[in-house]
Design a protein around this motif. Structure first.
Motif, short mmCIF file in Angstrom:
data_model
loop_
_atom_site.label_atom_id
_atom_site.label_comp_id
_atom_site.label_asym_id
_atom_site.label_seq_id
_atom_site.Cartn_x
_atom_site.Cartn_y
_atom_site.Cartn_z
N PHE A 6 0.83 -1.19 0.00
CA PHE A 6 0.00 0.00 0.00
C PHE A 6 0.88 1.26 0.00
CE2 PHE A 6 -4.05 1.90 0.45
CZ PHE A 6 -3.94 2.96 1.33
N LEU A 7 1.91 1.29 0.87
CA LEU A 7 2.80 2.44 0.94
C LEU A 7 3.63 2.58 -0.34
CD1 LEU A 7 3.95 2.20 4.66
CD2 LEU A 7 2.33 3.81 3.66
N ASN A 8 4.07 1.46 -0.90
CA ASN A 8 4.82 1.51 -2.14
C ASN A 8 3.98 2.06 -3.28
OD1 ASN A 8 7.24 0.61 -1.10
ND2 ASN A 8 6.82 -1.54 -1.53
N THR A 9 2.70 1.73 -3.28
CA THR A 9 1.80 2.26 -4.31
C THR A 9 1.69 3.77 -4.20
OG1 THR A 9 0.54 0.20 -4.27
CG2 THR A 9 -0.54 2.11 -5.27
N TYR A 10 1.58 4.28 -2.98
CA TYR A 10 1.54 5.73 -2.79
C TYR A 10 2.84 6.39 -3.25
CZ TYR A 10 -2.87 6.53 -0.41
OH TYR A 10 -4.20 6.68 -0.12
N LYS A 11 3.98 5.75 -2.98
CA LYS A 11 5.26 6.30 -3.42
C LYS A 11 5.31 6.37 -4.95
CE LYS A 11 8.05 4.73 0.48
NZ LYS A 11 9.13 3.81 0.88
N LYS A 12 4.84 5.32 -5.61
CA LYS A 12 4.86 5.30 -7.07
C LYS A 12 3.95 6.38 -7.65
CE LYS A 12 6.02 0.45 -7.53
NZ LYS A 12 5.55 -0.90 -7.91
N VAL A 13 2.78 6.58 -7.04
CA VAL A 13 1.87 7.62 -7.51
C VAL A 13 2.50 9.00 -7.34
CG1 VAL A 13 -0.35 8.75 -7.02
CG2 VAL A 13 -0.22 6.26 -7.14
N ASP A 14 3.16 9.22 -6.20
CA ASP A 14 3.84 10.50 -5.97
C ASP A 14 4.96 10.71 -6.98
OD1 ASP A 14 3.58 10.51 -2.33
OD2 ASP A 14 2.20 11.23 -3.87
N GLU A 15 5.72 9.67 -7.29
CA GLU A 15 6.79 9.78 -8.28
C GLU A 15 6.23 10.11 -9.66
OE1 GLU A 15 9.79 6.54 -6.16
OE2 GLU A 15 8.97 6.12 -8.14
N LEU A 16 5.12 9.51 -10.01
CA LEU A 16 4.51 9.79 -11.31
C LEU A 16 4.03 11.24 -11.38
CD1 LEU A 16 2.49 6.50 -11.92
CD2 LEU A 16 4.55 7.26 -13.11
N LYS A 17 3.46 11.73 -10.30
CA LYS A 17 3.02 13.13 -10.26
C LYS A 17 4.20 14.08 -10.42
CE LYS A 17 -1.11 12.71 -7.37
NZ LYS A 17 -1.69 13.04 -6.06
N GLN A 18 5.31 13.78 -9.74
CA GLN A 18 6.49 14.63 -9.83
C GLN A 18 7.09 14.60 -11.23
OE1 GLN A 18 9.07 13.36 -6.74
NE2 GLN A 18 7.91 14.36 -5.12
N GLU A 19 7.09 13.44 -11.86
CA GLU A 19 7.60 13.35 -13.22
C GLU A 19 6.73 14.13 -14.19
OE1 GLU A 19 9.56 8.89 -12.83
OE2 GLU A 19 7.97 9.24 -14.25
N ALA A 20 5.44 14.10 -13.96
CA ALA A 20 4.51 14.81 -14.84
C ALA A 20 4.67 16.32 -14.71
CB ALA A 20 3.08 14.39 -14.53
N THR A 21 4.93 16.80 -13.51
CA THR A 21 5.08 18.24 -13.30
C THR A 21 6.52 18.71 -13.47
OG1 THR A 21 5.35 17.94 -10.93
CG2 THR A 21 3.11 18.34 -11.72
N GLY A 22 7.46 17.77 -13.57
CA GLY A 22 8.86 18.13 -13.77
C GLY A 22 9.58 18.49 -12.48
N GLN A 23 8.99 18.18 -11.36
CA GLN A 23 9.62 18.49 -10.08
C GLN A 23 10.42 17.29 -9.61
OE1 GLN A 23 6.40 19.26 -7.45
NE2 GLN A 23 5.98 21.30 -8.25
N SER A 24 11.48 17.56 -8.92
CA SER A 24 12.24 16.49 -8.28
C SER A 24 12.50 16.89 -6.84
CB SER A 24 13.55 16.25 -9.02
OG SER A 24 14.38 17.37 -8.88
N GLN A 25 12.56 15.91 -5.98
CA GLN A 25 12.76 16.21 -4.56
C GLN A 25 14.19 16.66 -4.29
OE1 GLN A 25 11.66 12.70 -2.44
NE2 GLN A 25 9.49 13.19 -2.45
N LYS A 26 15.14 16.12 -5.02
CA LYS A 26 16.54 16.47 -4.78
C LYS A 26 16.93 17.66 -5.65
CE LYS A 26 17.87 11.73 -3.79
NZ LYS A 26 18.71 10.61 -4.19
N PRO A 27 17.41 18.72 -5.01
CA PRO A 27 17.90 19.85 -5.81
C PRO A 27 19.20 19.45 -6.50
CG PRO A 27 18.32 20.22 -3.50
CD PRO A 27 17.51 18.96 -3.59
N PRO A 28 19.54 20.09 -7.58
CA PRO A 28 20.80 19.73 -8.26
C PRO A 28 22.00 20.04 -7.36
CG PRO A 28 19.82 21.70 -9.24
CD PRO A 28 18.83 21.17 -8.25
#
Length: 82
Positions: A6-28
């Motif tokens: 269940f938690l892994n599914t939420y992580k994957k959904v969050d990653e997909l949202k970030q990829e779609a918006t072009g955001q990344s959690q880690k700054p360069p």
């Protein structure tokens, strides 16, 4: 579905949202490509200098030929690497 899935599914959904918006959690790490190249060149030059110093050091060559090292030998090694 167990808790881990269940938690892994939420992580994957969050990653997909970030990829779609072009955001990344880690700054360069570097501000620009130029800064990255400059810093890497500096570290490479520093490595080359240390390598050259190690190859030319007679005390280091003598230590590498020894079979058994004493405490004094270890101290000499550390001093030569500084």
């Amino acid at each position: 579905m167990n808790k881990k899935q269940f938690l892994n599914t939420y992580k994957k959904v969050d990653e997909l949202k970030q990829e779609a918006t072009g955001q990344s959690q880690k700054p360069p790490i570097y501000r620009s490509k130029y800064d990255e190249r400059l810093i890497k060149d500096f570290h490479y030059a520093k490595f080359q200098k240390n390598l050259q110093n190690a190859r030319q050091s007679e005390s280091l060559k003598n230590l590498l030929e020894k079979e058994e090292w004493s405490e004094e030998d270890t101290e000499v090694l550390l001093r030569s690497l500084r």
